[in-house]
Scaffold this motif. Sequence first.
Motif, mmCIF file in Angstrom:
data_model
loop_
_atom_site.group_PDB
_atom_site.id
_atom_site.type_symbol
_atom_site.label_atom_id
_atom_site.label_comp_id
_atom_site.label_asym_id
_atom_site.label_seq_id
_atom_site.Cartn_x
_atom_site.Cartn_y
_atom_site.Cartn_z
ATOM 1 N N PHE A 289 0.822 -1.215 0.000
ATOM 2 C CA PHE A 289 0.000 0.000 0.000
ATOM 3 C C PHE A 289 0.855 1.264 0.000
ATOM 4 N N LEU A 290 2.086 1.178 0.543
ATOM 5 C CA LEU A 290 2.976 2.333 0.530
ATOM 6 C C LEU A 290 3.494 2.613 -0.880
ATOM 7 N N LYS A 291 3.650 1.560 -1.667
ATOM 8 C CA LYS A 291 4.115 1.743 -3.037
ATOM 9 C C LYS A 291 3.108 2.510 -3.871
ATOM 10 N N LYS A 292 1.835 2.451 -3.476
ATOM 11 C CA LYS A 292 0.797 3.181 -4.196
ATOM 12 C C LYS A 292 0.911 4.688 -3.983
ATOM 13 N N LEU A 293 1.647 5.072 -2.947
ATOM 14 C CA LEU A 293 1.836 6.498 -2.659
ATOM 15 C C LEU A 293 3.052 7.061 -3.380
ATOM 16 N N ASN A 294 3.600 6.299 -4.297
ATOM 17 C CA ASN A 294 4.822 6.680 -4.987
ATOM 18 C C ASN A 294 4.669 8.003 -5.742
ATOM 19 N N LEU A 295 3.453 8.274 -6.221
ATOM 20 C CA LEU A 295 3.209 9.519 -6.961
ATOM 21 C C LEU A 295 3.480 10.751 -6.111
ATOM 22 N N LEU A 296 3.279 10.613 -4.796
ATOM 23 C CA LEU A 296 3.501 11.747 -3.897
ATOM 24 C C LEU A 296 4.971 12.117 -3.785
ATOM 25 N N MET A 297 5.852 11.226 -4.258
ATOM 26 C CA MET A 297 7.284 11.489 -4.170
ATOM 27 C C MET A 297 7.849 12.058 -5.466
ATOM 28 N N HIS A 298 6.986 12.524 -6.347
ATOM 29 C CA HIS A 298 7.483 13.167 -7.569
ATOM 30 C C HIS A 298 8.273 14.422 -7.168
ATOM 31 N N PRO A 299 9.466 14.621 -7.726
ATOM 32 C CA PRO A 299 10.311 15.759 -7.301
ATOM 33 C C PRO A 299 9.629 17.115 -7.377
ATOM 34 N N ILE A 300 8.855 17.361 -8.415
ATOM 35 C CA ILE A 300 8.198 18.672 -8.535
ATOM 36 C C ILE A 300 7.153 18.846 -7.438
ATOM 37 N N PHE B 202 6.766 21.500 -0.002
ATOM 38 C CA PHE B 202 7.527 22.015 1.143
ATOM 39 C C PHE B 202 7.596 23.538 1.123
ATOM 40 N N ASN B 203 7.957 24.108 -0.013
ATOM 41 C CA ASN B 203 8.127 25.557 -0.073
ATOM 42 C C ASN B 203 6.804 26.297 0.068
ATOM 43 N N MET B 204 5.716 25.700 -0.417
ATOM 44 C CA MET B 204 4.408 26.318 -0.257
ATOM 45 C C MET B 204 4.002 26.327 1.217
ATOM 46 N N LEU B 205 4.166 25.180 1.892
ATOM 47 C CA LEU B 205 3.807 25.103 3.309
ATOM 48 C C LEU B 205 4.675 26.035 4.152
ATOM 49 N N PHE B 206 5.972 26.052 3.859
ATOM 50 C CA PHE B 206 6.895 26.877 4.633
ATOM 51 C C PHE B 206 6.580 28.362 4.449
ATOM 52 N N ALA C 99 6.913 16.933 4.890
ATOM 53 C CA ALA C 99 7.186 17.589 3.604
ATOM 54 C C ALA C 99 8.670 17.895 3.448
ATOM 55 N N ALA C 100 9.338 18.271 4.553
ATOM 56 C CA ALA C 100 10.782 18.545 4.495
ATOM 57 C C ALA C 100 11.556 17.270 4.165
ATOM 58 N N PHE C 101 11.170 16.149 4.776
ATOM 59 C CA PHE C 101 11.833 14.878 4.469
ATOM 60 C C PHE C 101 11.592 14.473 3.019
ATOM 61 N N MET C 102 10.382 14.694 2.525
ATOM 62 C CA MET C 102 10.068 14.367 1.132
ATOM 63 C C MET C 102 10.909 15.203 0.171
ATOM 64 N N MET C 103 11.077 16.472 0.494
ATOM 65 C CA MET C 103 11.874 17.349 -0.357
ATOM 66 C C MET C 103 13.346 16.953 -0.325
ATOM 67 N N TRP C 104 13.886 16.736 0.880
ATOM 68 C CA TRP C 104 15.302 16.399 1.000
ATOM 69 C C TRP C 104 15.611 15.007 0.451
ATOM 70 N N TRP C 105 14.612 14.129 0.423
ATOM 71 C CA TRP C 105 14.812 12.788 -0.121
ATOM 72 C C TRP C 105 15.298 12.858 -1.570
ATOM 73 N N GLN C 106 14.789 13.824 -2.326
ATOM 74 C CA GLN C 106 15.177 13.953 -3.735
ATOM 75 C C GLN C 106 16.657 14.304 -3.886
ATOM 76 N N ILE C 107 17.223 14.938 -2.860
ATOM 77 C CA ILE C 107 18.598 15.426 -2.940
ATOM 78 C C ILE C 107 19.591 14.433 -2.345
ATOM 79 N N VAL C 108 19.241 13.838 -1.200
ATOM 80 C CA VAL C 108 20.173 12.927 -0.514
ATOM 81 C C VAL C 108 19.548 11.540 -0.387
ATOM 82 N N CYS C 109 18.912 11.072 -1.437
ATOM 83 C CA CYS C 109 18.227 9.774 -1.426
ATOM 84 C C CYS C 109 19.164 8.677 -0.920
ATOM 85 N N PRO C 110 18.802 8.011 0.186
ATOM 86 C CA PRO C 110 19.704 7.007 0.770
ATOM 87 C C PRO C 110 19.603 5.629 0.128
#
Length: 305
Positions: free
Chosen positions: A112-123, A129-133, A162-173
């Motif tokens: 079920f978590l894999k279905k949320l993959n769309l939420l991790m689109h970089p854009i 994150f920037n909108m919420l901040f 949202a911050a973790f989602m944004m930073w994930w794109q940059i420092v994906c572990p």
Amino acid sequence: MLGLQYFTFEELWSPMFFFFMAALVILYFYLAGPWREKHVPEAPPVTVMQKSLFVTGAVLYYMAQGGPLELLGHLMFTFHMVNMSLSYLIVPPIILLSIPAFIWRSLFRAAFLKKLNLLMHPIFTLVLFNMLFSFYHVPVVHDYVMTHFLVHRIFYGVLLVAAFMMWWQIVCPVPEWNRLTDVRKMAYVFANGVMLTPACALIIFSSTPMYATYNDPEVWAKAMGYCVSGDPKALLSSFSGPSFFNLMEPAEDQQLGGIVMKLVQEVMYGAILAYIFFHWYKKEHADTEDELTDAGSAGAAGAGV
């Protein structure tokens, strides 16, 4: 000097939050040690650097959201922005880098978590994150969040995710989950800096206090009620309001807070940009050398024939 002597140990150090963060650290060391050896023995051991990063991230987040800095963030806007910088610009990449790939793979292997993959689109993560901040720093929104406990907790939790989602794109572990090339990561970091600038500029260049939480005694007392015990209005009988603790005029405190946020953002994003650039350059240079070596070997083989 900053007025912390007027508050109790519990108000300064939030023992319950401390124990919660300590429990997270213990859980991390269990997953990195005994759990890994039992369930993922083929995974490489967690390095000392990763363990140090996790402890550092946990300490910084505790200080910003439960320690003395959290209380100071209710007394001065500058410290509030220090806490925001620690919580959403510094801690997330530290934590992401500290948690090994095998833990992330185990955590997100559920279907079920894999279905949320769309939420991790970089854009999407960039805008979210920037909108919420930026939205949070609109004065009427900020004051509302700071004076409504449930909204405050929910908004801070959503902003952290949202911050973790944004930073994930940059420092994906997790290498195979990396969506961006090094060049695109550099563009992504640059876009983050650009999108965060309007909120910082609004704060830095405003010549009048915008946030009632830091200049209206009644609003300040209501916000303080979430981090001190007893009737918050009793604060007004003992102190004149936030001005009693503030070392500067409200407008100066506000401007300094905006400068702190912008400086931290520039330093963090600048360091990340430099790291990505040198990593990209090193990889490209290595690829070029490999191609030249292969071409030389092929030429030598041809000459021998």
